[in-house]
Scaffold this active site. Structure first.
Site, PDB file in Angstrom:
ATOM      1  N   HIS A   6       0.831  -1.223   0.000  1.00 41.92           N
ATOM      2  CA  HIS A   6       0.000   0.000   0.000  1.00 41.92           C
ATOM      3  C   HIS A   6       0.861   1.268   0.000  1.00 41.92           C
ATOM      4  O   HIS A   6       0.340   2.355  -0.220  1.00 41.92           O
ATOM      5  CB  HIS A   6      -0.919   0.028   1.228  1.00 41.92           C
ATOM      6  CG  HIS A   6      -1.975  -1.041   1.227  1.00 41.92           C
ATOM      7  ND1 HIS A   6      -2.861  -1.205   0.183  1.00 41.92           N
ATOM      8  CD2 HIS A   6      -2.285  -2.012   2.140  1.00 41.92           C
ATOM      9  CE1 HIS A   6      -3.667  -2.223   0.445  1.00 41.92           C
ATOM     10  NE2 HIS A   6      -3.336  -2.728   1.621  1.00 41.92           N
ATOM     11  N   ASP A  61      -4.079 -12.836   3.461  1.00 41.75           N
ATOM     12  CA  ASP A  61      -5.350 -12.426   4.050  1.00 41.75           C
ATOM     13  C   ASP A  61      -6.547 -12.793   3.182  1.00 41.75           C
ATOM     14  O   ASP A  61      -7.685 -12.460   3.522  1.00 41.75           O
ATOM     15  CB  ASP A  61      -5.355 -10.928   4.398  1.00 41.75           C
ATOM     16  CG  ASP A  61      -4.721 -10.055   3.326  1.00 41.75           C
ATOM     17  OD1 ASP A  61      -4.420 -10.587   2.240  1.00 41.75           O
ATOM     18  OD2 ASP A  61      -4.532  -8.857   3.582  1.00 41.75           O
TER      19      ASP A  61
HETATM   20 ZN   LIG Z   1      -4.024  -7.163   2.658  1.00 44.42          ZN
END
Ligand SMILES: [Zn+2]
Ligand SMILES: [Zn+2]
Length: 544
Positions: free
Chosen positions: A273, A400
Site C-alpha cells: 500500500h 489475508d
Molecule cells: Zn491485505
C-alpha cells in the site's frame, strides 16, 4: 465513520498519554509536504476507508474503543469488573465473553498457539521450546537453493498503545510463521538464511520521494506516531522497514544472479500500500517495488509482480503504472470500490503508454476460494505472464485471502496457495521471490507460508489432487471474463481463449436452462403420484 473519529483525535497536536507524558505528532515535526501529512490529507479528502473501519463496523467492538482513555483510569475499589468480551489470540477479533471459540476463526478462548516454536511469544517461554529445537537441529544447509530473509529486529515494530483489541499487523505474525517453519524443519534447516541489511536511502529513493524516506526515518526519534489512523510507527519501526526492504533487495539480487534458486522474504512491516510519497494500510516502504528495481539494476529487463494479497496493492500500482518493464497483476476483493483501499478496478490498466502493464482481477464479493484463484491464474495470469516473458517474478504474498482471515473473509487454503506458487514457478526458470504482505490469522498464515516455501523447495503442492481444471463460482467467472475482455486489447493471446470461454459458458447456460425446463415438464400433479402409488399397492397386494 471511524475515520473521522480517529482522524479528529490524531489532528490534535498533543495528546495525553498513558504514562502521563505527551505524544508529539509527526505533523508537527514534518516540514512541508511530507508523506505523513500529505497521505493523511489525501486519504481524508478522498474519504477512503481504513482497516479500522472494518473493526469500527463490528458490533462486538463496543463502546470500549481505542479513543476511550478510561482503560488507563484506576479501577475504583469494590467496583465490579465485568469482562464482556475477549480478543482472539489467533486473529485479534473481539468475541462475546460467553463464547468459548472465536466466531471468526474458531480458535479456543484459552488458545496456546503462541506457546510453541523457537520464536514463540516471550510470555510462553516455558513450553514447547525443547522439542522444536531438537527437531530443527539448528543447522542450515548451505547448499539449499531456497533462501529465506528474516531478522528478529522486525519483531520490535509494534503499536505502542495497548488497546482493547490488538492491531492485526502485529509481531506475532512473524513469530507464528517462523515457529511453523521451524516445526516443519523448513527454516532453519532446509533453507539458506540471508544476512539482514538495512536498505540505504539511495536505494529507497528509486521508489519513494526523499521526503517520504525522511518521514519514516524521523519516527525513530518518537515514542510512537501514526501515518494514518491504522498505520503506526514506534521508535523501532523505521529500522524494521529498512531491514524489510534490505532483505527483499538482497534476496532479489541473490535470486536473479543465480546464487540461489528462489526465496521467501519473511518481513514486516508490509509494503504494497506504500506509494511514491505516502505510507498507508500498515505499509511504510514498498518492499516489492524496491526488489523489482534492484533486480532490474542487477540486469533483469522485465519484472512481473503478482499480488495475491486480498487487498489491492495501490502503492505498487502507483509506482509502476507508467512503466512497461514491470507488469503488475493483482487479484483482490474490490466490490465496486467498496473494499479497502477502493482502487484496482478492472479498467485500471496502466497509463502514459504503459496500458496493459497493470492487470487487476477485482473480485466482486467475499468468500472467493481456491477454484476462482486457480481459474484466474489459468485464464489471465499465466497467459499474460507468458506473453510478457519476464526475467524475474515477485509475489506480493499476503495471506489475508486465506480461509479464516478476519479482514479478508475469503476461502483460499494452503493447497490453493501452494498450487499458485507452483504455477508461477514455471515462468522464467523459477527465479521467484515471494514477499510477505498481509494476513492476520496466525494459523492460516503459518500453514499457507509453510506450504508455499515447501513448493519453493521443490515439493509437490499440498493436496496434489486439487483439480487443475477448476470450475469457478458464477461471480468469479464473470470477473475473469470481464478482465479478459478488457485486457485482450493489450494481450492478443487472450482473445481466442476469451471467445472460446464465452461460447463454452453460454452453451452451459443454455443446457442448464434446458434441464430446468425438462425438470419442470416432468413435474406431475400430486394426485397422479398418489394415484400411481395406490395402484401399485393394490397390484402388489393382489399378487401377494
Ligand atoms: Zn491485505
Ligand atoms: Zn479468531
Amino acid at each position: 465513520m471511524v475515520v473521522e473519529t480517529l482522524d479528529s483525535s490524531c489532528d490534535g497536536s498533543k495528546r495525553k498519554h498513558a504514562n502521563g507524558g505527551e505524544e508529539t505528532h509527526l505533523d508537527e515535526l514534518s516540514n512541508g509536504d511530507t508523506g505523513v501529512s500529505s497521505s493523511k490529507r489525501a486519504r481524508v479528502s478522498r474519504g477512503e476507508m481504513t482497516f479500522q473501519d472494518i473493526y469500527g463496523a463490528d458490533a462486538l467492538l463496543n463502546e470500549e474503543d481505542e479513543e476511550d482513555d478510561s482503560d488507563w483510569e484506576p479501577v475504583l475499589q469494590n467496583t465490579p469488573v465485568e469482562f464482556v468480551k475477549w480478543c482472539c489470540v489467533n486473529c485479534t477479533m473481539a468475541n462475546p465473553g460467553d463464547m468459548v471459540h472465536c466466531y471468526i476463526c474458531g480458535e479456543h478462548k484459552e488458545s496456546g498457539i503462541l506457546r510453541y516454536g523457537y520464536l514463540a511469544s516471550p510470555f510462553f517461554k516455558d513450553t514447547g521450546l525443547t522439542e522444536v529445537e531438537e527437531k530443527c537441529g539448528g543447522s542450515s544447509s548451505a547448499t539449499s537453493s531456497t533462501a529465506v530473509g528474516f531478522d528478529e529486529r522486525m519483531l520490535l515494530h509494534s503499536e505502542f498503545e495497548v488497546k482493547a483489541q490488538p492491531h492485526p499487523e502485529r509481531p506475532d505474525r512473524l513469530r507464528a510463521i517462523a515457529a511453523s517453519l521451524a516445526t516443519a524443519g523448513v527454516f532453519p534447516g532446509r533453507c539458506l538464511p540471508i544476512h539482514a541489511r538495512e536498505i540505504t536511502k539511495q536505494e529507497l529513493q528509486m521508489v519513494h520521494t526523499s521526503e517520504h524516506v525522511d518521514a519514516v526515518n524521523i519516527t525513530s526519534q518518537l515514542l510512537y506516531s501514526y501515518f494514518t489512523t491504522d498505520t503506526y510507527a514506534n521508535e523501532y519501526s523505521a529500522r524494521a522497514a529498512r531491514l524489510a526492504a534490505g532483505l527483499c533487495a538482497d534476496l532479489a539480487t541473490e535470486i536473479y544472479s543465480g546464487r540461489v534458486k528462489n526465496g521467501f522474504a519473511l518481513v514486516r512491516p508490509p509494503g504494497h500500500h506504500a506509494g511514491i510519497k505516502h505510507a498507508m494500510g500498515f505499509c511504510l516502504h514498498n518492499n516489492a517495488a524496491v526488489a523489482a528495481l534492484v533486480a532490474q539494476a542487477a540486469g533483469a529487463r522485465k519484472v512481473l509482480i503478482v499480488d495475491w494479497d486480498v487487498h489491492h496493492g495501490n502503492g505498487t500500482q502507483e509506482i509502476f503504472e507508467q512503466n512497461k518493464s514491470v507488469l503488475y497483476i493483482s487479484l483482490h476483493r474490490h466490490e465496486g470500490g467498496n473494499f479497502y483501499p477502493g482502487t484496482g478496478a478492472a479498467d485500471e490498466v496502466g497509463t502514459n503508454g504503459a496500458e496493459g502493464y497493470c492487470v487487476n482481477v477485482p473480485w466482486s464479493c467475499g468468500g472467493v476460494g481456491d477454484k476462482d484463484y486457480i481459474y484466474a491464474f489459468q485464464h489471465v495470469v499465466l497467459p499474460i505472464a507468458s506473453q510478457f516473458s519476464p526475467d524475474f517474478v515477485i509475489v506480493s504474498a499476503g495471506f489475508d485471502a486465506a480461509r479464516g482471515d478476519p479482514l479478508g473473509c475469503c476461502d483460499v487454503t494452503p493447497a490453493g496457495y501452494s498450487r499458485m506458487t507452483q504455477m508461477l514457478g514455471d515462468i522464467c526458470g523459477g527465479k521467484m521471490l515471494v514477499i510477505l504482505e498481509g494476513g492476520y490469522n496466525l494459523r492460516s498464515i503459518s500453514s499457507s507460508a509453510t506450504a508455499v516455501i515447501k513448493v519453493l523447495l521443490g515439493e509437490n503442492p499440498e493436496n496434489d489432487d486439487l483439480p487443475i481444471a477448476t470450475t469457478p463460482s458464477k461471480a468469479g467467472l464473470e470477473t475473469v471474463l470481464d478482465v479478459m475482455n478488457i485486457q485482450m486489447k493489450f494481450w492478443p493471446s487472450l482473445a481466442t481463449a476469451y471467445s472460446n470461454l464465452l461460447s463454452e459458458w453460454e452453451t452451459r447456460l443454455i443446457e442448464n436452462k434446458k434441464n430446468q425446463v425438462k425438470r419442470k415438464l416432468v413435474r406431475v400433479p400430486t394426485w397422479w403420484k398418489w394415484g400411481r402409488k395406490k395402484f401399485m399397492y393394490r397390484f402388489l397386494s393382489a399378487r401377494i
